[in-house]
Design a protein around this motif. Structure first.
Motif, PDB file in Angstrom:
ATOM      1  N   SER A   1       0.824  -1.205   0.000  1.00 42.30           N
ATOM      2  CA  SER A   1       0.000   0.000   0.000  1.00 42.30           C
ATOM      3  C   SER A   1       0.862   1.261   0.000  1.00 42.30           C
ATOM      4  O   SER A   1       0.400   2.317  -0.396  1.00 42.30           O
ATOM      5  CB  SER A   1      -0.961   0.010   1.190  1.00 42.30           C
TER       6      SER A   1
ATOM      7  N   ASN B   1       4.853   3.238  -4.565  1.00 48.94           N
ATOM      8  CA  ASN B   1       4.435   4.310  -5.464  1.00 48.94           C
ATOM      9  C   ASN B   1       3.745   3.711  -6.673  1.00 48.94           C
ATOM     10  O   ASN B   1       4.261   2.792  -7.292  1.00 48.94           O
ATOM     11  CB  ASN B   1       5.650   5.124  -5.908  1.00 48.94           C
ATOM     12  N   THR B   2       2.600   4.238  -6.975  1.00 51.63           N
ATOM     13  CA  THR B   2       1.908   3.821  -8.185  1.00 51.63           C
ATOM     14  C   THR B   2       1.875   5.005  -9.127  1.00 51.63           C
ATOM     15  O   THR B   2       1.786   6.152  -8.706  1.00 51.63           O
ATOM     16  CB  THR B   2       0.473   3.345  -7.875  1.00 51.63           C
ATOM     17  N   HIS B   3       1.979   4.721 -10.393  1.00 48.67           N
ATOM     18  CA  HIS B   3       2.020   5.768 -11.401  1.00 48.67           C
ATOM     19  C   HIS B   3       0.963   5.480 -12.452  1.00 48.67           C
ATOM     20  O   HIS B   3       0.646   4.326 -12.718  1.00 48.67           O
ATOM     21  CB  HIS B   3       3.407   5.821 -12.054  1.00 48.67           C
TER      22      HIS B   3
ATOM     23  N   SER C   1      -0.803   4.743 -15.927  1.00 44.57           N
ATOM     24  CA  SER C   1      -0.325   3.812 -16.958  1.00 44.57           C
ATOM     25  C   SER C   1       0.276   4.526 -18.166  1.00 44.57           C
ATOM     26  O   SER C   1       1.056   3.936 -18.903  1.00 44.57           O
ATOM     27  CB  SER C   1      -1.464   2.896 -17.404  1.00 44.57           C
TER      28      SER C   1
ATOM     29  N   TYR D   1       8.328   9.230 -11.646  1.00 44.59           N
ATOM     30  CA  TYR D   1       8.232   7.935 -12.326  1.00 44.59           C
ATOM     31  C   TYR D   1       9.623   7.400 -12.672  1.00 44.59           C
ATOM     32  O   TYR D   1       9.936   6.232 -12.403  1.00 44.59           O
ATOM     33  CB  TYR D   1       7.388   8.076 -13.598  1.00 44.59           C
TER      34      TYR D   1
ATOM     35  N   ASP E   1      11.551   6.262  -9.608  1.00 44.66           N
ATOM     36  CA  ASP E   1      11.016   5.013  -9.055  1.00 44.66           C
ATOM     37  C   ASP E   1      11.290   3.801  -9.936  1.00 44.66           C
ATOM     38  O   ASP E   1      11.446   2.694  -9.433  1.00 44.66           O
ATOM     39  CB  ASP E   1       9.502   5.120  -8.840  1.00 44.66           C
ATOM     40  N   THR E   2      11.331   4.004 -11.243  1.00 43.72           N
ATOM     41  CA  THR E   2      11.435   2.846 -12.135  1.00 43.72           C
ATOM     42  C   THR E   2      12.806   2.642 -12.758  1.00 43.72           C
ATOM     43  O   THR E   2      13.183   1.516 -13.055  1.00 43.72           O
ATOM     44  CB  THR E   2      10.404   2.952 -13.280  1.00 43.72           C
TER      45      THR E   2
END
Length: 170
Positions: free
Chosen positions: A28, A31-33, A35, A93, A96-97
């Motif tokens: 939870s 980090n979500t980004h 699409s 982004y 994080d990626t």
């Protein structure tokens, strides 16, 4: 009375429960980004800002800036805020990626973001009516705006030069 669990079984259940809590909490917090964010998309956002965006800002600041025209100032502020939002989103982004930044390094990225913020803040001051007196006593914010833009332009130009050099040796 009910049966009681032996201590090894209870310890295993507690460990599993704790483990599931740790896994769910770290998921939870991940980090979500959106699409649509990809390395290619972010490159195009940077390329647009460095190219057409900076040319547009240059033309506005050096040819069309007039403190009496609040609408143009408002539009330029919105342009800068929107581009900064897009660049920040891409930077988050990429960090994080890919362990990368939108502008070469963390320092370069932060310096460019700061320069965008400084130019935006100066334009907001002009729009809100802050006066910039020149030596003759006239309200003349243009040199201040041009100085802020020049700082941003120099930082972006350094980034652009790095990109061109990198492409040349690929």
């Amino acid at each position: 009375m009910g049966k009681t669990m032996n201590s090894p079984s209870l310890a295993i259940l507690r460990t599993l429960g704790l483990l599931s809590l740790l896994i769910s909490s770290s998921l939870s917090n991940a980090n979500t980004h959106p699409s649509y964010l990809t390395k290619e998309y972010c490159s195009s956002v940077v390329e647009q800002f460095v190219g057409a965006g900076m040319r547009s800002l240059d033309k506005y600041v050096n040819e069309h800036f007039n403190p009496e025209y609040k609408g143009g100032i408002r539009n330029t502020i919105r342009f800068l805020e929107q581009r900064l939002e897009w660049l920040n989103e891409c930077n988050a982004y990429l960090v994080d990626t890919n362990n990368a930044y939108v502008f070469h390094s963390q320092d370069d990225t932060q310096n460019i973001f700061s320069a965008i913020n400084e130019l935006t803040r100066e334009l907001q001051h002009v729009r809100s009516g802050v006066e910039y007196r020149d030596d003759a006593g006239n309200n003349n914010p243009a040199p201040f705006i041009k100085r802020r833009f020049a700082t941003l332009a120099e930082l972006v130009d350094r980034h652009h030069t790095r990109l061109l050099m990198k492409k040349q040796f690929q």
